[in-house]
Design an enzyme around this catalytic site. Structure first.
Site, PDB file in Angstrom:
ATOM      1  N   ASP A 121       4.283  -2.834   1.451  1.00 44.11           N
ATOM      2  CA  ASP A 121       5.713  -3.161   1.507  1.00 44.11           C
ATOM      3  C   ASP A 121       6.197  -3.116   2.953  1.00 44.11           C
ATOM      4  OD1 ASP A 121       5.365  -0.297   1.413  1.00 44.11           O
ATOM      5  OD2 ASP A 121       7.510  -0.091   1.095  1.00 44.11           O
ATOM      6  N   GLU A 136       6.333   2.686   0.279  1.00 45.70           N
ATOM      7  CA  GLU A 136       6.355   3.618   1.402  1.00 45.70           C
ATOM      8  C   GLU A 136       7.633   3.503   2.217  1.00 45.70           C
ATOM      9  OE1 GLU A 136       5.706   5.457   5.292  1.00 45.70           O
ATOM     10  OE2 GLU A 136       6.213   3.361   4.876  1.00 45.70           O
TER      11      GLU A 136
END
Length: 471
Positions: free
Chosen positions: A94, A159
């Site tokens: 991400d 994250e």
């Protein structure tokens, strides 16, 4: 180390596949997997599926895209190195939001190569590092037909937004994740692009302050002087959080902070760093921070408290004379050993409640956190990374403490009881989280070689060499 026929074949494979490798890198970067924005959930799913397909194609087994309650985790393993160590490889797919768009020199999800740089959101943090692990694994299996160690890949998609989902998944998969240590590639090199191993990471506490007065905005002429202004109240709260000496005024905030030792301070002082050059590079008039500590100490080993965003009231063109109904701020605190994010939040909340002015309702909400981490630099796995980086980049890496946070690092340590090696390849000024993020393609290419060398170094240690250190 003598170059063998296998090494020559390995380099030949990488030379022959360079163009295909860079196009594959671009394919991954084109997926706008922004975890914090709900409208990009489908893109996070697409990125996970892309990575899973790539793992299967290069020969990784038991590949799965696993639901977490948020964005999926990609798992895969290769476990045929008998009596060899087992390593968890962690990266995240991400990325951060891309605003402000007008500061990008090219569209953030249309990657371009400019000189020796790959320019795109995620080029460095962290798709570039994830991708070089894929390509290193591909090259080893293509040339040698087997890996020198057992690998378990854990690639997550939250994250940049929330650590809760990964923590739950790790807790639920403890047996499957048995290993000798974890290697995280989500860090970078030191100033001047010096090879570095991150030995310490700060944790984080993230909160929001909401200050509410009336149900709707009020006319400032009719009500001014009779009611509390929520923005003024919020400003009072924020100004009371820190003193002019940079010290945080929250009672008990420093109680759990482990003081820097004289050896710690000597290690910081030994790093090649120039305050004036750093200030000029940032275009600032001065560097500020907690009194009594150097810039590097403040940046990597002291706790902080910063307002990350603030809003409320009229912000359009022209004038509008109101007393706003509400005001808001997002506040984060970077934490150092042995601070706990939830305990820090309670201290923060209590202090805000204490100093909040009358006439408004002030609430403080916990938005998440992660613990700080320190890695023993004398651990055999860490020293294997030292040798791998030195052999590949031509100079011994320095040890640094990084000011950012990787919550999974402490989770690996606390939940899975695993040592962690932070071996990353980002250039120090890669503009992560900002417009025009980039990856140095020399770092990327040498990173592939360094990862390969790392697995050979770990295999040479054997399980006994690693288990003795854990004991």
């Amino acid at each position: 180390m003598t170059i063998t026929t296998a090494d020559t074949d390995f380099e030949s494979f990488l030379d022959e596949t360079r163009d295909r490798r860079l196009e594959s890198y671009k394919e991954l970067l084109r997926i706008p997997s922004i975890s914090a924005l709900p409208q990009h959930a489908v893109d996070c799913e697409a990125a996970a599926e892309w990575i899973a397909a790539d793992l299967r194609a290069i020969g990784i087994e038991h590949v799965s895209v696993e639901a977490t309650g948020s964005h999926p985790i990609v798992y895969g393993d290769w476990l045929h190195a008998d009596d060899a160590p087992t390593v968890i490889v962690y990266c995240h797919y991400d990325v951060q939001p891309v605003d402000p768009l007008d500061l990008w020199t090219s569209p953030p999800f249309e990657p371009v190569v400019v000189g020796d740089r790959m320019l795109a959101r995620g080029a460095a943090d962290d798709k570039g590092q994830l991708h070089l692990h894929l390509r290193a694994t591909e090259a080893i299996l293509a040339v040698r037909k087997r890996l020198p160690v057992n690998l378990k890949f854990v690639f997550e998609g939250d994250e940049e937004s929330n650590a809760i989902h990964l923590d739950r998944w790790l807790n639920g998969n403890r047996e499957r994740l048995a290993a000798d240590f974890a290697l995280i590639s989500d860090t970078g090199f030191f100033d001047g692009n010096l090879p570095a191993i991150t030995a310490g990471l700060r944790g984080i506490m993230y909160a929001q302050i909401d200050v509410v007065g009336t149900e709707v905005d009020l006319h400032s002429g009719v009500y001014g002087g009779a009611v509390q202004n929520p923005i003024n109240a919020l400003a009072q709260i924020i100004s009371a959080l820190k003193g002019p000496d940079g010290r945080i005024r929250i009672p008990g905030f420093y109680d759990d902070v482990v003081p820097l030792t004289e050896l710690d301070r000597q290690a910081f002082a030994a790093l090649p760093f120039d305050d004036e050059e750093y200030r000029a590079h940032l275009g600032l008039t001065a560097l500020v921070g907690e009194a009594g500590f150097t810039t590097l100490e403040r940046r990597g080993a002291r706790p902080t408290l910063d307002v990350n965003g603030i809003w409320g009231g009229f912000q359009g063109e022209g004038t509008k004379t109101i007393i706003p109904a509400h005001a808001h701020a997002k506040v984060s605190s970077r934490l150092v050993p042995d601070q706990d994010p939830e305990r820090t939040f309670e201290q923060f909340r209590s202090f805000v409640d204490e100093i909040a002015p009358p006439g408004v309702v002030t609430t403080v909400t916990y938005l998440g956190g992660g613990r700080p981490s320190l890695t023993p630099i004398d651990h055999p796995a860490t020293q294997a990374a030292v040798r791998a980086l030195e052999a590949t980049f031509g100079q011994k890496p320095v040890f640094i403490r990084e000011g950012g946070s990787i919550p999974v690092c402490s989770t690996f340590e606390r939940t899975l009881n695993l040592p962690v090696v932070l071996m990353g390849f980002d250039p120090p000024d890669q503009r992560a989280h900002a417009p025009n993020e980039w990856m140095d393609l020399t770092n990327y290419e040498r990173g592939i070689r360094a990862v390969t060398r790392m697995w050979d170094e770990v295999a040479a240690l054997g399980k006994s060499g690693l288990s003795a250190a854990r004991g």
